[in-house]
Design a protein around this motif. Structure first.
Motif, short mmCIF file in Angstrom:
data_model
loop_
_atom_site.label_atom_id
_atom_site.label_comp_id
_atom_site.label_asym_id
_atom_site.label_seq_id
_atom_site.Cartn_x
_atom_site.Cartn_y
_atom_site.Cartn_z
N ARG A 253 -1.68 -1.35 6.04
CA ARG A 253 -0.87 -1.39 6.83
C ARG A 253 0.12 -0.63 6.07
O ARG A 253 1.63 -0.40 6.45
CB ARG A 253 0.50 -2.63 6.75
N ILE A 254 0.13 -0.18 5.08
CA ILE A 254 0.45 -0.06 3.48
C ILE A 254 -0.06 1.98 3.13
O ILE A 254 0.77 2.51 2.61
CB ILE A 254 1.01 -0.26 2.96
N THR A 255 -0.60 2.07 4.07
CA THR A 255 -1.56 3.73 3.51
C THR A 255 -1.19 4.54 4.06
O THR A 255 -0.75 5.92 2.91
CB THR A 255 -2.73 3.46 3.63
N HIS A 256 0.34 4.65 4.71
CA HIS A 256 0.83 6.10 4.74
C HIS A 256 1.79 5.70 3.97
O HIS A 256 2.82 6.97 3.58
CB HIS A 256 1.50 5.58 6.08
N ASP B 189 3.36 7.27 -3.76
CA ASP B 189 3.66 6.40 -4.59
C ASP B 189 4.81 5.97 -4.93
O ASP B 189 4.92 4.57 -5.66
CB ASP B 189 2.51 6.56 -6.00
N VAL B 190 6.03 6.66 -4.34
CA VAL B 190 6.89 6.12 -4.89
C VAL B 190 7.43 5.58 -3.57
O VAL B 190 8.16 4.38 -4.16
CB VAL B 190 7.94 7.41 -4.62
N GLN B 191 7.12 5.49 -2.85
CA GLN B 191 7.88 4.17 -1.38
C GLN B 191 7.72 3.14 -2.11
O GLN B 191 7.73 1.97 -1.85
CB GLN B 191 7.58 4.77 -0.04
N ARG B 192 5.94 2.80 -2.19
CA ARG B 192 5.34 2.04 -2.57
C ARG B 192 6.08 1.46 -3.67
O ARG B 192 6.04 -0.57 -3.59
CB ARG B 192 4.04 1.74 -3.22
N ALA B 193 6.41 1.51 -4.75
CA ALA B 193 7.17 1.21 -6.07
C ALA B 193 8.50 0.68 -5.38
O ALA B 193 8.47 -0.51 -5.94
CB ALA B 193 8.05 2.94 -7.02
N ALA B 194 8.84 1.49 -4.37
CA ALA B 194 10.38 0.89 -3.98
C ALA B 194 10.43 -0.48 -3.13
O ALA B 194 11.08 -1.57 -3.64
CB ALA B 194 11.07 2.13 -3.26
#
Length: 162
Positions: A134-137, A140-145
């Motif tokens: 669900r989060i592969t898109h 790295d910056v978005q994942r940290a956010a």
């Protein structure tokens, strides 16, 4: 306004938007994670049973090798004693848990069996793969956010583990 539920008279005006936003997020999240399905991750378990199994497998008591008491599970998850008892009996019937002798005869700590551990590990892997998918898109910056935002939501809502 995030949603148009007819609860405006039930909340102080300053709370209406917050309640609406929280409810909208909850609807999104339950759909996003797939927990509305009758069988969580096609496991044959409902969400409550899957979460109960998670607490048995991953709770600090299990990690320490102590097992966990049914009462602790009920309190931790906020579920009715009768419902928890039915789920635990089903886990015993399936051979996933065993109750051992505790400090006194009234307490019987719950431990996973090897079959229970194997079932849990398969379910955990499927759950992790689903979440990852669900989060592969996200970069790295978005994942940290996302990590920061989720931690903040938990903190604001009183999660002591956040």
């Amino acid at each position: 306004m995030v949603d148009d539920g007819n609860y405006h008279g039930l909340c102080p005006p300053a709370m209406v938007d917050v309640v609406s936003a929280l409810r909208a997020f909850n609807r999104f999240h339950t759909r996003f994670t797939g927990v509305l399905q009758p069988s969580y991750m096609d496991s044959g378990l409902g969400l409550t049973a899957a979460r109960l199994l998670y607490e048995i497998a991953r709770g600090p008591e299990q990690v320490a090798g102590q097992g966990i008491l049914a009462r602790t599970l009920q309190e931790r998850l906020g579920i009715d004693a009768g419902f928890a008892s039915r789920l635990l009996r089903d886990f015993e019937r399936r051979g996933w848990i065993e109750r051992r002798k505790g400090a006194d005869g009234r307490q019987r700590p719950i431990h996973l069996t090897d079959d229970g551990r194997a079932f849990f590990d398969r379910l955990e892997e499927k759950t992790r793969a689903h979440a990852e998918g669900r989060i592969t898109h996200l970069d790295d910056v978005q994942r940290a956010a996302l990590i920061a935002a989720l931690g903040e939501v938990r903190r604001l809502l009183g999660d002591v583990e956040a």
